[in-house]
Design a protein around this motif. Structure first.
Motif, PDB file in Angstrom:
ATOM      1  N   ALA A 662       0.830  -1.214   0.000  1.00  0.00           N
ATOM      2  CA  ALA A 662       0.000   0.000   0.000  1.00  0.00           C
ATOM      3  C   ALA A 662       0.860   1.258   0.000  1.00  0.00           C
ATOM      4  O   ALA A 662       0.553   2.233  -0.694  1.00  0.00           O
ATOM      5  N   VAL A 663       1.948   1.245   0.767  1.00  0.00           N
ATOM      6  CA  VAL A 663       2.847   2.403   0.806  1.00  0.00           C
ATOM      7  C   VAL A 663       3.472   2.629  -0.569  1.00  0.00           C
ATOM      8  O   VAL A 663       3.573   3.764  -1.053  1.00  0.00           O
ATOM      9  N   LYS A 664       3.849   1.546  -1.223  1.00  0.00           N
ATOM     10  CA  LYS A 664       4.496   1.650  -2.537  1.00  0.00           C
ATOM     11  C   LYS A 664       3.517   2.038  -3.643  1.00  0.00           C
ATOM     12  O   LYS A 664       3.808   2.889  -4.493  1.00  0.00           O
ATOM     13  N   ASN A 665       2.318   1.421  -3.649  1.00  0.00           N
ATOM     14  CA  ASN A 665       1.386   1.593  -4.769  1.00  0.00           C
ATOM     15  C   ASN A 665       0.223   2.538  -4.484  1.00  0.00           C
ATOM     16  O   ASN A 665      -0.469   2.963  -5.408  1.00  0.00           O
ATOM     17  N   GLY A 666      -0.021   2.807  -3.197  1.00  0.00           N
ATOM     18  CA  GLY A 666      -1.111   3.716  -2.849  1.00  0.00           C
ATOM     19  C   GLY A 666      -2.464   3.046  -2.759  1.00  0.00           C
ATOM     20  O   GLY A 666      -3.475   3.710  -2.536  1.00  0.00           O
ATOM     21  N   TYR A 667      -2.528   1.723  -2.927  1.00  0.00           N
ATOM     22  CA  TYR A 667      -3.807   1.014  -2.851  1.00  0.00           C
ATOM     23  C   TYR A 667      -3.582  -0.421  -2.397  1.00  0.00           C
ATOM     24  O   TYR A 667      -2.447  -0.905  -2.342  1.00  0.00           O
ATOM     25  N   THR A 668      -4.702  -1.104  -2.051  1.00  0.00           N
ATOM     26  CA  THR A 668      -4.667  -2.543  -1.769  1.00  0.00           C
ATOM     27  C   THR A 668      -5.677  -3.221  -2.691  1.00  0.00           C
ATOM     28  O   THR A 668      -6.534  -2.552  -3.281  1.00  0.00           O
ATOM     29  N   GLU A 669      -5.578  -4.541  -2.803  1.00  0.00           N
ATOM     30  CA  GLU A 669      -6.496  -5.291  -3.665  1.00  0.00           C
ATOM     31  C   GLU A 669      -7.077  -6.482  -2.923  1.00  0.00           C
ATOM     32  O   GLU A 669      -6.409  -7.095  -2.092  1.00  0.00           O
ATOM     33  N   THR A 670      -8.318  -6.803  -3.240  1.00  0.00           N
ATOM     34  CA  THR A 670      -8.943  -7.999  -2.688  1.00  0.00           C
ATOM     35  C   THR A 670      -8.610  -9.185  -3.585  1.00  0.00           C
ATOM     36  O   THR A 670      -8.003  -9.035  -4.657  1.00  0.00           O
ATOM     37  N   LEU A 671      -9.047 -10.356  -3.172  1.00  0.00           N
ATOM     38  CA  LEU A 671      -8.845 -11.575  -3.963  1.00  0.00           C
ATOM     39  C   LEU A 671      -9.479 -11.454  -5.347  1.00  0.00           C
ATOM     40  O   LEU A 671      -9.011 -12.050  -6.315  1.00  0.00           O
ATOM     41  N   PHE A 672     -10.522 -10.619  -5.451  1.00  0.00           N
ATOM     42  CA  PHE A 672     -11.247 -10.478  -6.712  1.00  0.00           C
ATOM     43  C   PHE A 672     -10.829  -9.236  -7.498  1.00  0.00           C
ATOM     44  O   PHE A 672     -11.406  -8.940  -8.545  1.00  0.00           O
ATOM     45  N   MET A 759     -23.726 -20.153  -1.987  1.00  0.00           N
ATOM     46  CA  MET A 759     -22.908 -19.326  -1.095  1.00  0.00           C
ATOM     47  C   MET A 759     -21.570 -19.991  -0.778  1.00  0.00           C
ATOM     48  O   MET A 759     -20.531 -19.330  -0.715  1.00  0.00           O
ATOM     49  N   GLU A 760     -21.588 -21.302  -0.595  1.00  0.00           N
ATOM     50  CA  GLU A 760     -20.359 -22.007  -0.179  1.00  0.00           C
ATOM     51  C   GLU A 760     -19.399 -22.257  -1.333  1.00  0.00           C
ATOM     52  O   GLU A 760     -18.245 -22.619  -1.101  1.00  0.00           O
ATOM     53  N   SER A 761     -19.857 -22.041  -2.547  1.00  0.00           N
ATOM     54  CA  SER A 761     -19.003 -22.350  -3.709  1.00  0.00           C
ATOM     55  C   SER A 761     -18.384 -21.116  -4.365  1.00  0.00           C
ATOM     56  O   SER A 761     -17.770 -21.212  -5.424  1.00  0.00           O
ATOM     57  N   VAL A 762     -18.527 -19.947  -3.720  1.00  0.00           N
ATOM     58  CA  VAL A 762     -18.070 -18.690  -4.327  1.00  0.00           C
ATOM     59  C   VAL A 762     -16.577 -18.711  -4.668  1.00  0.00           C
ATOM     60  O   VAL A 762     -16.150 -18.196  -5.694  1.00  0.00           O
ATOM     61  N   LEU A 763     -15.767 -19.350  -3.822  1.00  0.00           N
ATOM     62  CA  LEU A 763     -14.310 -19.314  -4.014  1.00  0.00           C
ATOM     63  C   LEU A 763     -13.764 -20.462  -4.858  1.00  0.00           C
ATOM     64  O   LEU A 763     -12.551 -20.548  -5.056  1.00  0.00           O
ATOM     65  N   GLU A 764     -14.635 -21.312  -5.365  1.00  0.00           N
ATOM     66  CA  GLU A 764     -14.171 -22.502  -6.096  1.00  0.00           C
ATOM     67  C   GLU A 764     -13.237 -22.167  -7.246  1.00  0.00           C
ATOM     68  O   GLU A 764     -12.264 -22.874  -7.500  1.00  0.00           O
ATOM     69  N   ASP A 765     -13.514 -21.092  -7.968  1.00  0.00           N
ATOM     70  CA  ASP A 765     -12.689 -20.742  -9.131  1.00  0.00           C
ATOM     71  C   ASP A 765     -11.556 -19.793  -8.782  1.00  0.00           C
ATOM     72  O   ASP A 765     -10.771 -19.414  -9.651  1.00  0.00           O
ATOM     73  N   PRO A 770      -9.886 -25.064  -2.727  1.00  0.00           N
ATOM     74  CA  PRO A 770     -11.016 -24.469  -2.004  1.00  0.00           C
ATOM     75  C   PRO A 770     -11.431 -25.230  -0.754  1.00  0.00           C
ATOM     76  O   PRO A 770     -12.076 -24.681   0.129  1.00  0.00           O
ATOM     77  N   LYS A 771     -11.044 -26.492  -0.659  1.00  0.00           N
ATOM     78  CA  LYS A 771     -11.445 -27.278   0.509  1.00  0.00           C
ATOM     79  C   LYS A 771     -10.466 -27.138   1.670  1.00  0.00           C
ATOM     80  O   LYS A 771     -10.721 -27.614   2.772  1.00  0.00           O
ATOM     81  N   ALA A 772      -9.312 -26.503   1.417  1.00  0.00           N
ATOM     82  CA  ALA A 772      -8.316 -26.327   2.484  1.00  0.00           C
ATOM     83  C   ALA A 772      -8.916 -25.491   3.616  1.00  0.00           C
ATOM     84  O   ALA A 772      -8.741 -25.793   4.800  1.00  0.00           O
ATOM     85  N   VAL A 773      -9.607 -24.418   3.253  1.00  0.00           N
ATOM     86  CA  VAL A 773     -10.339 -23.611   4.239  1.00  0.00           C
ATOM     87  C   VAL A 773     -11.801 -23.621   3.818  1.00  0.00           C
ATOM     88  O   VAL A 773     -12.225 -22.830   2.976  1.00  0.00           O
ATOM     89  N   PRO A 774     -12.588 -24.539   4.360  1.00  0.00           N
ATOM     90  CA  PRO A 774     -13.984 -24.635   3.919  1.00  0.00           C
ATOM     91  C   PRO A 774     -14.778 -23.383   4.282  1.00  0.00           C
ATOM     92  O   PRO A 774     -14.670 -22.878   5.394  1.00  0.00           O
ATOM     93  N   ILE A 775     -15.530 -22.882   3.311  1.00  0.00           N
ATOM     94  CA  ILE A 775     -16.436 -21.763   3.557  1.00  0.00           C
ATOM     95  C   ILE A 775     -17.779 -22.359   3.944  1.00  0.00           C
ATOM     96  O   ILE A 775     -18.412 -23.041   3.134  1.00  0.00           O
ATOM     97  N   THR A 776     -18.191 -22.144   5.178  1.00  0.00           N
ATOM     98  CA  THR A 776     -19.412 -22.788   5.674  1.00  0.00           C
ATOM     99  C   THR A 776     -20.515 -21.761   5.925  1.00  0.00           C
ATOM    100  O   THR A 776     -20.240 -20.621   6.303  1.00  0.00           O
ATOM    101  N   VAL A 777     -21.737 -22.198   5.711  1.00  0.00           N
ATOM    102  CA  VAL A 777     -22.916 -21.341   5.878  1.00  0.00           C
ATOM    103  C   VAL A 777     -23.907 -22.035   6.800  1.00  0.00           C
ATOM    104  O   VAL A 777     -24.239 -23.206   6.595  1.00  0.00           O
ATOM    105  N   SER A 778     -24.348 -21.324   7.829  1.00  0.00           N
ATOM    106  CA  SER A 778     -25.376 -21.882   8.717  1.00  0.00           C
ATOM    107  C   SER A 778     -26.751 -21.476   8.211  1.00  0.00           C
ATOM    108  O   SER A 778     -26.926 -20.388   7.661  1.00  0.00           O
ATOM    109  N   VAL A 779     -27.725 -22.367   8.382  1.00  0.00           N
ATOM    110  CA  VAL A 779     -29.086 -22.147   7.880  1.00  0.00           C
ATOM    111  C   VAL A 779     -30.057 -22.142   9.046  1.00  0.00           C
ATOM    112  O   VAL A 779     -29.966 -22.987   9.940  1.00  0.00           O
ATOM    113  N   SER A 780     -30.982 -21.191   9.077  1.00  0.00           N
ATOM    114  CA  SER A 780     -32.012 -21.160  10.111  1.00  0.00           C
ATOM    115  C   SER A 780     -33.350 -20.763   9.507  1.00  0.00           C
ATOM    116  O   SER A 780     -33.405 -19.995   8.545  1.00  0.00           O
TER     117      SER A 780
END
Length: 789
Positions: A662-672, A759-765, A770-780
Motif C-alpha cells: 500500500a505504501v508503494k502503490n497507494g492502494y490494496t487489492e482484494t482476492l477479486f 454461497m459455499e461455492s463462491v471461491l471454487e474458481d 477451495p477445501k483447504a479452508v472450507p467456507i461454511t454457511v449456517s441455515v435457520s
C-alpha cells in the motif's frame, strides 16, 4: 437583504478570526490524502452562508501576518500566553488563500498590522462613499467598535459556525449598554485577557460599563474626575474604585490604545471594478471544493450562486435528464475507482471528471475503470446486483405492527423508570439528553473522575459513551445513563420510526446501498437494519418484529466467521488453515497456541481474549484499542499482541507485506481485484498516516469478504431462477454476512439447499484448494427474524 436598495453591499472578511473559530468548533477533518481541512470546511461553509444570507456585491478578505505588529512593539506582553498555533492550523491558514483565490476574493494584509486594522482602514476609506453599505464578517467581537448605524454592521458567530447574528449600532447598544465607538474604552478599563491587555487591575465588566455609561470615554472620564471627584462617588462608585481610577490612568489610556483598531494602515485599497458575481468563476470554486473533498458543499454552492435564469450552458448540460439507472451504473464505476466517495451521486460524477456533459463524464470514468483494471469487479460483482437489490427493496419485509406498538409502550415505560433512578442518584431532575447538564451532574455535583477522561473539541468535559464507560465503576448513575441511551436510541431509530415508513401492507422497504462503504460492503438506510443490536435482548426484541407473511417462512443463511477464514486463505498460514480444516473452534484453538496450553485447558477468559485479538486483526485494532477491549494494562496488551504474532508469524508477515504494498502503490487489492486507495498513507501528519496504514492492512480481508457476499447474492439468485423457485423465494435483507429470504411453506428445504450451495461455492474458481479452508454457511428457519433456528 439588499434587493430593494440601490446601494451596493461590501462584505469584509476577518479571515483569521473565522478560521480560528472554525478550527476549534469543528472536528479534525482531513482529505483522503491526509490534508487537514476542518477549518477550511468552516471557512467555505461561512462563505456560502454569507453569499446566501447577505447577497454581497463585493467581498474583500483581510489577514493577520505571523510577524509582530506595532502593538507588540509598544507592549512586549501583547497577546502573551497565547498558545503557538498548531502546525495543521498554520497549514490551513496558508491554504485558505487558495480558497479565497478560487472564490475571486481580493486579499489585504500588511506587516506590522492586524487584520482588524485592514478592516478599520477600509471602513474609514469607504466613509465618503454613501452608495456602499459594509458588513464585516468575523469570528469574534473585536470589530464591533467599527459599527456605524446600519451603514457598517458586523456579522458574527454566536455558536459554532452556523449560528450567526448581525449587529447594527442599536444591537451593540442593547448588548453592552453604550455605543460601539466606546468599546475600546471598555477594554481600556476592564482589559482583555485574550489579548493580554491589562486595563485597570480591579475593575471588571460591570464597573467598566457603569463608568462608560455615566462618564463617556476614558479621556472625558479623567477630565471630569480631575474637575470634580465627588461626581463619581455620587454616581454610586466606591472610594476604592475611584482610587483605582486615579492610580490607573496611564494603564487605562495605554490599554485603550492597544484595543483601538487603526484606521490608517498603509494599504492601497480600491473597490473592485467588477462586482463579485461578475468576477467569480464557478468552475474554479467547484475545483477547489472537489480538491478539498467537501462533497456536501458542492451542490450547496451551486444552488446558492445560480438561479435558473443565471445558469450557463454548462450548468444546463449538467441538469439534463438522465435516467436513474444510468446515473447509478456510472456512480458504481466512480466508487470502484475511488472507494472513499461512498454513495456517489450525479454531482460527484461531474466533480470527479470536470466534464461538460454526462456522456463525457461517463466516458472519463469508464476509461479510469479500465486503467485501474476494475472491469471484472464492475461487470462480475457489482452490476449484476443492481436489479437484484432493486427487487429486494421493492419486496420489503413484513412488520408485526401490533407487536412493535406494544414494544414501544414497554420501552417508554422502562425509559421513564430509568429516568427516575437517574434523577434519584443526581438528587434532582435535569435534562439527561443535555451534555452540558449531564456534565454538571457527573463532574460538578457528584465529582466523578477517572484517569484518561477526554474533553470535546471545544474543551468541555465529554459525556460520550466511550468516556462514560471509563466511569462505570465510579457511580451507579453511569450504568443507568448508558442503559437510558441504549433504549432511547432503539426507540428513536427503530421502534417509533419504523411504523411511519411502512406501506399499506405493513411492509418495510429499507434501502440497501451497494456503494455505501469504503470496504465494498452494503450499507443500509431508512432505517439502517444493519445496526439493530444482535447480542442484547433489547435488540433481539426488535428483530422479532420482522416476520414472514402468512403461508411463508423466513430463511436466513449466514457465513460462519468469513473474515477469519479469508485471513487464513490470504495469509496462507498453515496453523490457521488447519484449525478451519479440522472444524475446530477457532478462538479456543488460537487461545491454546497463544497461552501455550492444551485446548481442553483453555478457559472462557482465554477464549474471550483470543476472540478479541482475532477480530482485532481484521478491524485494524492497535495496542490501545486492544488494551481497552481486553480490560487490561497497555503492557499486558502489548505482550499479548506480540505473543499472537510470534505464534502466527505467517499472518504477521502477510499483514506487513500488505502495508508495504500500500505504501508503494497507494492502494490494496482484494482476492477479486477490488481496489481501495489510501492517498493518506503518505501524509506528513503521523497520526493520519498511521490510521491509513491500519486501514490498508485490513482492507483486503474486509474487501474480500464483501466481494464474497455480493457474489453469493448473484449466484443464489441465478440458482433460484434456474430451479424455477422465483415465485416462491424472495430476498428480503442483506445484513453483514447474512441473507434473509421469505420462502413459501413447503419450499424451505429445497431453497436452503440451493442457496447454501451457491454461497459455499463462491471461491471454487479463485483458490487452488477451495477445501483447504472450507467456507461454511449456517441455515435457520422460523416465523420471525429474532427467533430463527
Amino acid at each position: 437583504m439588499n434587493k430593494d436598495s440601490k446601494k451596493k453591499r461590501l462584505i469584509l472578511l476577518d479571515t483569521h478570526a473565522i478560521i480560528h473559530r472554525a478550527y476549534h468548533a469543528l472536528p479534525d477533518f482531513a482529505t483522503s490524502k491526509g490534508e487537514p481541512t476542518g477549518a477550511l470546511y468552516g471557512l467555505t461553509t461561512m462563505l456560502i452562508k454569507i453569499i446566501k444570507d447577505l447577497k454581497p456585491d463585493y467581498i474583500i478578505a483581510c489577514y493577520d501576518l505571523p510577524e509582530p505588529t506595532f502593538r507588540h512593539e509598544a507592549y512586549e506582553n501583547y497577546k502573551l500566553g497565547r498558545a503557538k498555533a498548531e502546525d495543521d492550523l498554520v497549514h490551513q491558514l496558508n491554504r485558505s488563500r487558495d480558497i479565497l483565490t478560487a472564490f475571486s476574493i481580493p486579499m489585504y494584509d500588511k506587516p506590522g498590522f492586524e487584520a482588524d486594522d485592514m478592516l478599520g482602514t477600509i471602513v474609514h476609506e469607504m466613509k465618503k462613499n454613501k452608495e456602499v453599505d459594509i458588513v464585516i464578517a468575523s469570528g469574534d467581537m473585536d470589530t464591533l467598535q467599527l459599527v456605524d448605524d446600519k451603514r457598517v454592521q458586523v456579522y458574527t458567530l454566536k455558536k459554532g459556525i452556523n449560528d450567526t447574528i448581525l449587529y447594527d449600532e442599536k444591537a451593540v447598544e442593547e448588548r453592552f449598554g453604550f455605543k460601539p465607538k466606546l468599546l475600546p474604552d471598555y477594554k481600556g478599563l476592564r482589559g482583555d485577557p485574550s489579548d493580554n491587555i491589562i486595563g485597570i487591575d480591579g475593575i471588571g465588566e460591570k464597573t467598566a460599563t457603569i463608568l462608560i455609561q455615566k462618564f463617556g470615554s476614558i479621556e472625558d472620564m479623567y477630565k471630569k474626575l480631575r474637575k470634580n471627584r465627588k461626581l463619581f462617588l455620587e454616581a454610586g462608585l466606591t472610594e476604592r474604585v475611584v482610587k483605582l481610577l486615579e492610580e490607573g490612568e496611564e494603564e487605562a489610556l495605554f490599554s485603550k490604545t492597544l484595543a483601538q483598531i487603526r484606521l490608517d494602515a498603509p494599504i492601497d485599497f480600491k473597490l473592485p471594478e467588477k462586482t463579485w458575481r461578475e468576477s467569480v468563476d464557478q468552475a474554479m470554486v467547484e475545483r477547489a471544493i472537489s480538491e478539498l473533498e467537501f462533497r456536501s458543499l458542492y451542490e450547496r454552492f451551486r444552488t446558492t450562486l445560480f438561479s435558473e435564469l443565471e445558469k450557463t450552458e454548462e450548468d444546463k448540460a449538467k441538469d439534463e435528464e438522465i435516467s436513474e439507472d444510468e446515473i447509478e451504473k456510472v456512480a458504481i464505476a466512480l466508487w470502484l475507482c475511488n472507494s472513499e466517495t461512498t454513495n456517489p451521486d450525479k454531482e460527484d460524477i461531474f466533480a470527479r471528471t470536470n466534464a461538460k456533459n454526462f456522456d463525457e463524464a461517463r466516458k472519463n470514468i469508464m476509461k479510469e475503470l479500465g486503467q485501474k483494471k476494475l472491469d471484472e469487479v464492475y461487470e462480475g460483482v457489482e452490476l449484476p446486483l443492481v436489479p437484484i437489490v432493486k427487487k429486494m427493496e421493492e419486496r420489503g419485509v413484513l412488520i408485526d405492527v401490533p407487536y412493535l406498538k406494544k414494544l414501544s409502550v414497554d420501552y417508554h415505560k422502562e425509559l421513564s423508570k430509568i429516568e427516575e433512578r437517574i434523577w434519584a442518584h443526581a438528587g434532582g431532575e435535569f435534562n439527561i439528553n443535555s451534555p452540558k447538564q449531564l456534565g454538571e451532574v457527573l463532574f460538578d455535583k457528584l465529582h466523578l473522575t477517572v484517569k484518561g477522561l477526554k474533553k470535546t473539541e471545544g474543551g468541555a468535559r465529554s459525556t460520550r459513551a466511550s468516556e462514560l464507560d471509563k466511569l462505570k465503576t465510579a457511580h451507579p448513575i453511569v450504568e443507568e445513563i448508558l442503559a437510558h441511551r441504549e433504549i432511547q436510541k432503539l426507540l428513536s431509530t427503530y421502534i417509533d420510526t419504523i411504523p411511519p415508513l411502512l406501506d399499506k401492507n405493513n411492509r418495510l422497504h429499507a434501502q440497501f446501498i451497494q456503494t455505501g462503504t469504503t470496504t465494498g460492503r452494503f450499507s443500509s438506510a431508512n432505517p439502517n437494519v444493519q445496526n439493530i443490536p444482535i447480542r442484547s435482548e433489547l435488540g433481539k426484541n426488535i428483530r422479532r418484529a420482522f416476520i414472514a407473511a402468512s403461508g411463508h417462512k423466513l430463511l436466513a443463511l449466514d457465513y460462519s466467521q468469513i473474515e477469519l477464514r479469508v485471513t487464513a486463505i490470504l495469509s496462507d498460514d498453515k496453523d490457521l488453515i488447519n484449525i478451519f480444516k479440522d472444524g475446530k473452534d477457532v478462538h479456543a484453538s488460537v487461545a491454546a497456541k497463544v497461552f501455550g496450553v492444551s485446548e481442553d485447558k483453555v478457559t472462557s477468559e482465554m477464549r474471550r481474549r483470543a476472540k478479541v485479538i482475532n477480530f482485532g486483526i481484521i478491524y485494524g485494532m492497535g495496542i490501545n484499542a486492544l488494551k481497552d477491549s481486553l480490560g487490561t494494562t497497555r503492557a499486558e496488551a502489548e505482550e499479548f499482541y506480540q505473543n499472537y504474532f510470534d505464534k502466527f508469524p505467517t499472518i504477521a508477515g502477510y499483514l506487513e507485506s500488505i502495508k508495504n504494498f500500500a505504501v508503494k502503490n497507494g492502494y490494496t487489492e482484494t482476492l477479486f481485484g477490488r481496489r481501495r486507495y489510501f492517498p493518506a498513507i503518505k501524509s506528513p501528519i503521523q497520526f493520519i498516516r498511521a490510521s491509513a496504514e491500519r486501514m490498508a492492512v485490513n482492507a483486503p480481508i474486509q474487501g474480500t469478504a464483501a466481494d464474497i457476499i455480493k457474489i453469493a447474492i448473484r449466484r443464489a439468485d441465478d440458482a433460484i431462477e434456474k430451479n424455477k423457485l422465483s415465485d416462491k423465494v424472495s430476498l428480503l435483507l442483506q445484513v453483514h454476512d447474512e441473507l434473509v429470504y421469505e420462502v413459501k411453506e413447503g419450499s424451505e428445504r429445497e431453497a436452503s439447499k440451493i442457496i447454501q450451495e451457491a454461497m459455499e461455492s463462491v471461491l471454487e474458481d479463485k483458490v487452488k484448494n477451495p477445501k483447504a479452508v472450507p467456507i461454511t454457511v449456517s441455515v435457520s428457519i422460523g416465523n420471525n427474524w429474532g427467533e430463527l433456528k
